[in-house]
Structure formats: structure tokens, C-alpha cells
Design a protein around this motif. Structure first.
Motif, PDB file in Angstrom:
ATOM      1  N   LEU A  78       0.826  -1.198   0.000  1.00 52.45           N
ATOM      2  CA  LEU A  78       0.000   0.000   0.000  1.00 52.45           C
ATOM      3  C   LEU A  78       0.864   1.253   0.000  1.00 52.45           C
ATOM      4  O   LEU A  78       0.618   2.201  -0.740  1.00 52.45           O
ATOM      5  N   GLN A 113     -10.080  -3.409   2.135  1.00 51.34           N
ATOM      6  CA  GLN A 113      -9.830  -3.572   0.702  1.00 51.34           C
ATOM      7  C   GLN A 113     -11.093  -3.993  -0.031  1.00 51.34           C
ATOM      8  O   GLN A 113     -11.315  -3.609  -1.174  1.00 51.34           O
ATOM      9  N   PRO A 168      -5.669   3.301  -0.832  1.00 55.51           N
ATOM     10  CA  PRO A 168      -4.565   2.839   0.035  1.00 55.51           C
ATOM     11  C   PRO A 168      -4.189   3.834   1.129  1.00 55.51           C
ATOM     12  O   PRO A 168      -3.924   3.448   2.258  1.00 55.51           O
ATOM     13  N   GLU A 176      -4.280   3.077   5.217  1.00 53.01           N
ATOM     14  CA  GLU A 176      -3.164   3.209   6.159  1.00 53.01           C
ATOM     15  C   GLU A 176      -3.557   4.025   7.385  1.00 53.01           C
ATOM     16  O   GLU A 176      -3.212   3.673   8.518  1.00 53.01           O
TER      17      GLU A 176
END
Length: 292
Positions: free
Chosen positions: A208, A239, A245, A249
Motif C-alpha cells: 500500500l 480492501q 490505500p 493506512e
């Protein structure tokens, strides 16, 4: 996506000898058993092993049996008191389930080779669930949705697997030539998560992070502080929702790598219940978690 609930469920022939059922009938008569049986059927039909019992469900049940909604709730509360439903989960989360319901659900899924899903927050049979939550991928879809150890489904891109040579099926050895189409497809559509959930969190977070420009990688290893976590499961759920991404995070850090009992699990359930009405799940989760 396959249906979450079950098409059928089992009923023991000695259920009328159960002391809990006898107490329910003695307290509320036939209406008590009718309400319990109705709710049990809805549990298996809708989610498979639990139901968030709201005022709408109480209304539907009362209308079906032509009784008052208050009486329906009295029966539900009594069922929890005598342990036909788990009292703690009912009183704290408004969800109806039980160890026996979850056990029967996993047994039916195992026999029918059906994917099973029990949220970590309400799992009462964790050992049995983990044992049966890793079915092999179906042969026609190498990256089709399969259950992981966490009980959460992982969805990838459909990918046609190369069937066996018809000559080999007849017992004649197949020629050693490789099929170039299979290798090409594997390069185009690599699975985002290993089907059995065996990929390491370090690798996924690194992948990612590598998509961002010039930023150093996150520390991918959850702290070893004895707190129960499900990092692989939370990553798969995020996901699955196609969250960018960078937002994934941030969410991994906010939820402390999928800490069991963290509010993010309930928010993910709200997103699933919305049936697409929440169009930007990543921003929705970030806003809720930062506000809490």
C-alpha cells in the motif's frame, strides 16, 4: 456475492424436551414459542447466525402473530434470561444470537460448503469457527471470496483457473506443455490477499505504502502488548470496500491494527447494512473514528 443467510436450518426432534422451551411455554404459552421460533428463523434466514433485533423486527413479528409489540419484547427478554439467546450480547449490542445457534450455523455451512461469517464482537464459538473458516478456493475462481481465520470474507478479482486436460481425466498422461494463458492471467490479476488469509501484514502495508509518492513506509508490525488484534481481517474488510490505500493506512493506525472490540468493527457492520448508501466508506470511517 452469495446470500449471507441460510436457505434451511436444522431442528432437533427433542427440542420440546428442552427445559428452556418448557419454561418459555409455561410463562407465555404458545405465543412464547411462536415468537422464539419466528426470531430463530429470521436469524438463520437473514444473517445466518445473528440478527440485530430492532423496533422494525419487533413490529413484523407482532404483526405476523397478531400480538402486541410489548409482548414480543417481553418474550425476547425472557428468552435471554433463560439463555435461549445470549443475554450479554443482547443487552449490550441489541443483537440476538447464542452459542447453539452459531454452532448449528457453522455445521450447516460446513456440510453445504458455504462460506461462513461470524463477527468477532459476537463470536461465542471461536475455536470451532477458526477450524472451519478456511475452505479451499473454488476451482473455477482462483481468487473468489473465501473465509479467513477472522471469519471475514475476502474478495478478489474473478480468475478462470485452467481445467485439467480431458485426456488426463480419462487416465491418459497430459503433455508437459504449459498453458501460457494461465500465466498471463496470473500476472494481470494477482490476488490482493492470499485466499486463506496467510499473507503477512508487513507485506500488505508495504504494498500500500509503495503506491504513494516518496513517503517512507509505515511500521507494519502491531505492538506486542498482549491486546487481541485481527490485522489481516481488518485489512481484507477495508480492501473489500475499495478504500484508497492512503485512507487504509490511516484507518489501520486509528483502529490499532484491527484491535478486537474497536469501534471500527461496528462501523463496518453499519456500512454493510447500508447496502451501498454509504458511497465513500473510507471517509465515513475516518470521520467517525476521529470524532470519537
Amino acid at each position: 456475492m452469495s446470500k449471507t443467510g441460510l436457505t434451511y436450518y436444522q431442528a432437533e426432534t427433542d427440542r420440546f424436551q428442552d427445559i428452556k422451551i418448557k419454561r418459555l411455554k409455561k410463562r407465555f404459552g404458545c405465543q412464547g414459542y411462536a415468537v422464539y421460533n419466528y426470531v430463530q428463523n429470521e436469524i438463520y434466514r437473514v444473517e445466518g447466525c445473528f440478527i440485530r433485533f430492532t423496533d422494525d423486527q419487533a413490529f413484523d413479528c407482532a404483526e405476523y402473530w397478531n400480538i402486541d409489540e410489548e409482548e414480543v419484547m417481553d418474550i425476547i427478554n425472557f428468552c435471554a434470561d433463560i439463555e435461549l439467546f445470549d443475554a450479554v450480547i443482547w443487552k449490550t449490542r441489541g443483537i440476538l444470537t447464542s452459542r447453539e445457534i452459531q454452532r448449528r450455523y457453522t455445521e450447516i455451512c460446513r456440510r453445504a460448503k458455504k462460506r461462513m461469517f461470524i463477527p468477532d464482537e459476537i463470536a461465542l464459538i471461536e475455536d470451532e469457527r477458526i477450524e472451519t473458516a478456511q475452505p479451499e478456493p473454488l476451482p473455477l475462481f482462483a481468487d473468489e471470496a473465501v473465509e479467513t481465520v477472522s471469519g471475514t470474507p475476502s474478495y478478489g478479482q474473478p480468475e478462470l483457473a485452467v481445467p485439467q486436460n480431458s485426456a488426463e481425466l480419462r487416465g491418459i498422461p497430459r503433455k508437459p506443455a504449459e498453458n501460457p494463458d494461465k500465466e498471463k492471467k496470473n500476472k494481470i490479476n494477482p490476488p490482493s490477499i492470499p485466499p486463506q488469509g496467510g499473507g503477512k501484514l508487513e507485506e500488505e502495508v508495504h504494498k500500500l505504502r509503495s503506491r504513494l509518492e516518496g513517503t517512507p513506509p509505515l511500521s507494519p508490525t502491531p505492538p506486542d502488548d498482549g491486546i487481541r488484534r485481527n490485522p489481516t481481517g481488518i485489512l481484507e474488510r477495508l480492501q473489500q470496500l475499495r478504500i484508497p490505500p492512503k485512507e487504509i493506512e490511516q484507518l489501520l493506525l486509528l483502529c490499532r491494527y484491527g484491535e478486537i472490540g474497536h469501534p471500527i468493527w461496528a462501523l463496518l457492520e453499519d456500512i454493510r447494512k447500508s447496502k451501498g448508501r454509504i458511497t465513500m466508506p473510507g471517509r465515513f470511517l475516518l470521520a467517525r473514528l476521529k470524532a470519537s
